[in-house]
Scaffold this motif. Structure first.
Motif, PDB file in Angstrom:
ATOM      1  N   GLU A  86      15.527  25.803  50.383  1.00 15.11           N
ATOM      2  CA  GLU A  86      16.635  26.675  49.995  1.00 15.11           C
ATOM      3  C   GLU A  86      17.650  26.734  51.131  1.00 15.11           C
ATOM      4  N   ASN A  87      18.930  26.604  50.792  1.00 17.20           N
ATOM      5  CA  ASN A  87      19.961  26.767  51.809  1.00 17.20           C
ATOM      6  C   ASN A  87      20.157  28.256  52.094  1.00 17.20           C
ATOM      7  N   ILE A  88      20.079  28.612  53.360  1.00 15.47           N
ATOM      8  CA  ILE A  88      20.229  30.004  53.775  1.00 15.47           C
ATOM      9  C   ILE A  88      21.359  30.102  54.795  1.00 15.47           C
ATOM     10  N   ALA A  89      22.334  30.952  54.520  1.00 17.82           N
ATOM     11  CA  ALA A  89      23.411  31.223  55.476  1.00 17.82           C
ATOM     12  C   ALA A  89      23.092  32.530  56.198  1.00 17.82           C
ATOM     13  N   VAL A  90      22.803  32.426  57.469  1.00 21.02           N
ATOM     14  CA  VAL A  90      22.508  33.610  58.268  1.00 21.02           C
ATOM     15  C   VAL A  90      23.771  34.432  58.484  1.00 21.02           C
ATOM     16  N   GLY A  92      21.535  26.838  57.175  1.00 21.04           N
ATOM     17  CA  GLY A  92      20.345  26.039  57.398  1.00 21.04           C
ATOM     18  C   GLY A  92      19.496  25.913  56.159  1.00 21.04           C
ATOM     19  N   THR A  93      18.390  25.215  56.313  1.00 20.50           N
ATOM     20  CA  THR A  93      17.441  25.016  55.230  1.00 20.50           C
ATOM     21  C   THR A  93      16.156  25.767  55.531  1.00 20.50           C
ATOM     22  N   LEU A  94      15.716  26.555  54.556  1.00 17.40           N
ATOM     23  CA  LEU A  94      14.437  27.261  54.664  1.00 17.40           C
ATOM     24  C   LEU A  94      13.410  26.515  53.825  1.00 17.40           C
ATOM     25  N   TYR A  95      12.352  26.067  54.484  1.00 17.61           N
ATOM     26  CA  TYR A  95      11.237  25.396  53.818  1.00 17.61           C
ATOM     27  C   TYR A  95      10.126  26.434  53.643  1.00 17.61           C
ATOM     28  N   THR A  96       9.791  26.750  52.397  1.00 18.51           N
ATOM     29  CA  THR A  96       8.794  27.786  52.118  1.00 18.51           C
ATOM     30  C   THR A  96       7.584  27.187  51.407  1.00 18.51           C
ATOM     31  N   TYR A 147      18.545  24.932  61.252  1.00 17.56           N
ATOM     32  CA  TYR A 147      19.943  25.248  60.954  1.00 17.56           C
ATOM     33  C   TYR A 147      20.936  24.358  61.698  1.00 17.56           C
ATOM     34  N   ASP A 148      22.127  24.240  61.084  1.00 19.87           N
ATOM     35  CA  ASP A 148      23.229  23.519  61.721  1.00 19.87           C
ATOM     36  C   ASP A 148      23.805  24.362  62.850  1.00 19.87           C
ATOM     37  N   LYS A 149      24.227  23.711  63.904  1.00 23.52           N
ATOM     38  CA  LYS A 149      24.937  24.421  64.962  1.00 23.52           C
ATOM     39  C   LYS A 149      26.251  24.987  64.426  1.00 23.52           C
ATOM     40  N   ARG A 150      26.731  26.018  65.073  1.00 23.71           N
ATOM     41  CA  ARG A 150      27.975  26.674  64.647  1.00 23.71           C
ATOM     42  C   ARG A 150      29.157  25.713  64.574  1.00 23.71           C
ATOM     43  N   ILE A 151      29.121  24.637  65.348  1.00 18.64           N
ATOM     44  CA  ILE A 151      30.259  23.726  65.384  1.00 18.64           C
ATOM     45  C   ILE A 151      30.502  23.054  64.038  1.00 18.64           C
ATOM     46  N   PHE A 152      29.473  22.940  63.203  1.00 14.15           N
ATOM     47  CA  PHE A 152      29.655  22.318  61.892  1.00 14.15           C
ATOM     48  C   PHE A 152      30.492  23.216  60.976  1.00 14.15           C
ATOM     49  N   ALA A 153      30.226  24.509  61.002  1.00 15.37           N
ATOM     50  CA  ALA A 153      31.037  25.446  60.215  1.00 15.37           C
ATOM     51  C   ALA A 153      32.457  25.519  60.767  1.00 15.37           C
ATOM     52  N   GLN A 154      32.569  25.461  62.090  1.00 15.55           N
ATOM     53  CA  GLN A 154      33.888  25.513  62.712  1.00 15.55           C
ATOM     54  C   GLN A 154      34.706  24.261  62.387  1.00 15.55           C
ATOM     55  N   MET A 155      34.058  23.100  62.398  1.00 18.09           N
ATOM     56  CA  MET A 155      34.765  21.866  62.064  1.00 18.09           C
ATOM     57  C   MET A 155      35.193  21.869  60.595  1.00 18.09           C
ATOM     58  N   LEU A 201      16.875  34.604  64.473  1.00 19.34           N
ATOM     59  CA  LEU A 201      15.592  35.283  64.620  1.00 19.34           C
ATOM     60  C   LEU A 201      15.653  36.698  64.054  1.00 19.34           C
ATOM     61  N   LEU A 202      16.712  37.438  64.363  1.00 19.45           N
ATOM     62  CA  LEU A 202      16.848  38.807  63.875  1.00 19.45           C
ATOM     63  C   LEU A 202      16.973  38.838  62.354  1.00 19.45           C
ATOM     64  N   TYR A 203      17.677  37.863  61.790  1.00 24.07           N
ATOM     65  CA  TYR A 203      17.847  37.784  60.339  1.00 24.07           C
ATOM     66  C   TYR A 203      16.484  37.737  59.640  1.00 24.07           C
ATOM     67  N   PHE A 204      15.603  36.906  60.139  1.00 24.93           N
ATOM     68  CA  PHE A 204      14.295  36.767  59.496  1.00 24.93           C
ATOM     69  C   PHE A 204      13.333  37.894  59.878  1.00 24.93           C
ATOM     70  N   LYS A 205      13.470  38.426  61.090  1.00 19.42           N
ATOM     71  CA  LYS A 205      12.621  39.570  61.471  1.00 19.42           C
ATOM     72  C   LYS A 205      12.912  40.778  60.588  1.00 19.42           C
ATOM     73  N   ASN A 206      14.177  40.973  60.276  1.00 18.70           N
ATOM     74  CA  ASN A 206      14.558  42.122  59.455  1.00 18.70           C
ATOM     75  C   ASN A 206      14.027  42.045  58.028  1.00 18.70           C
ATOM     76  N   GLN A 207      13.661  40.854  57.593  1.00 15.86           N
ATOM     77  CA  GLN A 207      13.092  40.711  56.256  1.00 15.86           C
ATOM     78  C   GLN A 207      11.660  41.228  56.176  1.00 15.86           C
ATOM     79  N   LYS A 208      10.986  41.265  57.318  1.00 11.47           N
ATOM     80  CA  LYS A 208       9.630  41.803  57.431  1.00 11.47           C
ATOM     81  C   LYS A 208       8.647  41.138  56.460  1.00 11.47           C
ATOM     82  N   LYS A 209       8.836  39.867  56.218  1.00 10.90           N
ATOM     83  CA  LYS A 209       7.918  39.181  55.300  1.00 10.90           C
ATOM     84  C   LYS A 209       7.145  38.040  55.961  1.00 10.90           C
TER      85      LYS A 209
END
Length: 313
Positions: free
Chosen positions: A28-32, A38-42, A93-101, A124-132
């Motif tokens: 799944e594509n996840i935008a933090v 980035g891509t989340l492999y579950t 995840y892609d580095k920020r430079i890809f979104a900037q470009m 890291l904080l994005y996924f920690k806050n999900q608490k899953k």
């Protein structure tokens, strides 16, 4: 006891990592945030909260799959798939430079090493806050190893360095120049000393534009101030240090330097693995050719070692 469990898991998993049925995970594509995609492999089958590992790419314009424009090798993609097949969730995840470009907003001169540290912390904080997730491990490759090392401090449950340097970047670059272009070593040493003092300089030798063009000098100044041996001592979480003995960019000695600085870490040297995780049994020609071969499998031992370490937490 933890080291014994880790070793046994490595042995058991080595034979099974690549024999499992394909597609044992969803993607799944996840935008933090607006800059980080980035891509989340579950893993599909989960009996409890899964463990998560966050992969951080190496230097340059490297994307979530470990690829650059002229160097498609799928290193991070193949690693993520193999680890996810073992029941561990992965986010790369892609580095920020890809979104900037993509938005036409990339200003190279404004980038700093600390931007990428902040990005890793945001992921890291994005996924920690999900608490899953049961545990969240940061695994950085090459330059990403140092980024992840700093970001993991006080935030992650564990940390993995894959082909991470054990010295400040100026020492690494000077060594590489000494081997590849010894006639430039003295000039490069002077330029690096200037950057290490926090100052920029006028580049006169265009042979060094890739390293020292004006727009990249501020980034080099921000990077050069970090010493991996100092930063790793700040971590008080389980640590795994990995290097391949066919790595022609970051030597086994760098992993050993990190281990000397943090002797309670796990150290694993993988035979025949190069810098981008590919198994190399021939010479440097084969090694270099692997950087543009996305279909070449990665070392079978690498995902098993990562899996064993994470499952032992």
């Amino acid at each position: 006891m933890r080291k014994t469990i880790f070793t046994l898991l490595c042995i058991m998993l080595t034979a099974t990592v690549f024999s499992q049925a394909p597609a044992a995970f969803t993607k799944e594509n996840i935008a933090v945030n607006a800059l980080l995609n980035g891509t989340l492999y579950t893993p599909i089958k989960q009996s409890k909260k899964p463990n998560l590992v966050i992969l951080i790419a190496g230097s340059g314009p490297t994307d979530r799959d470990g690829n650059q424009k002229m160097m498609p090798n799928n290193s991070l993609k193949l690693l993520a798939e193999a680890v996810a097949n073992n029941g561990i969730a992965v986010y790369s995840y892609d580095k920020r430079i890809f979104a900037q470009m993509a938005a036409g907003q990339l200003d190279e001169a404004s980038l700093s090493f600390d931007n990428f540290i902040d990005d890793a912390k945001a992921v890291l904080l994005y996924f920690k806050n999900q608490k899953k997730y049961h545990t969240i491990t940061i695994a950085g490759h090459s330059e990403g190893a140092l980024i992840g090392m700093v970001a993991a401090n006080g935030n992650a449950d564990a940390y993995i360095s894959i082909a991470g340097a054990g010295r400040p970047i100026d020492e690494v670059l000077l060594e590489q120049i000494g081997k590849q272009a010894p006639f430039l070593k003295e000039e490069v040493e002077k330029d690096l000393a200037t950057l290490k003092s926090g100052n920029t300089f006028e580049l006169k030798n265009q042979m060094l534009a890739t390293l020292f063009r004006a727009s990249v000098q501020p980034y080099m100044i921000s990077w050069i101030k970090y010493n991996p041996q100092t930063e790793i001592k700040k971590l008080h979480i389980p640590i795994l240090l990995i290097n391949g003995d066919k790595d022609i960019q970051v030597s086994v000695n760098d992993a050993q330097l990190l281990y000397q600085a943090k002797s309670d870490a796990q150290l694993k040297i993988i035979p025949n693995m190069n810098h981008i995780f590919k198994e190399i049994k021939g010479d440097d020609t084969e090694n270099k050719a692997s950087y543009t071969n996305p279909d070449l499998p990665i070392s079978k031992e690498l995902p098993s070692v990562l899996t064993a370490f994470i499952q032992s937490l």
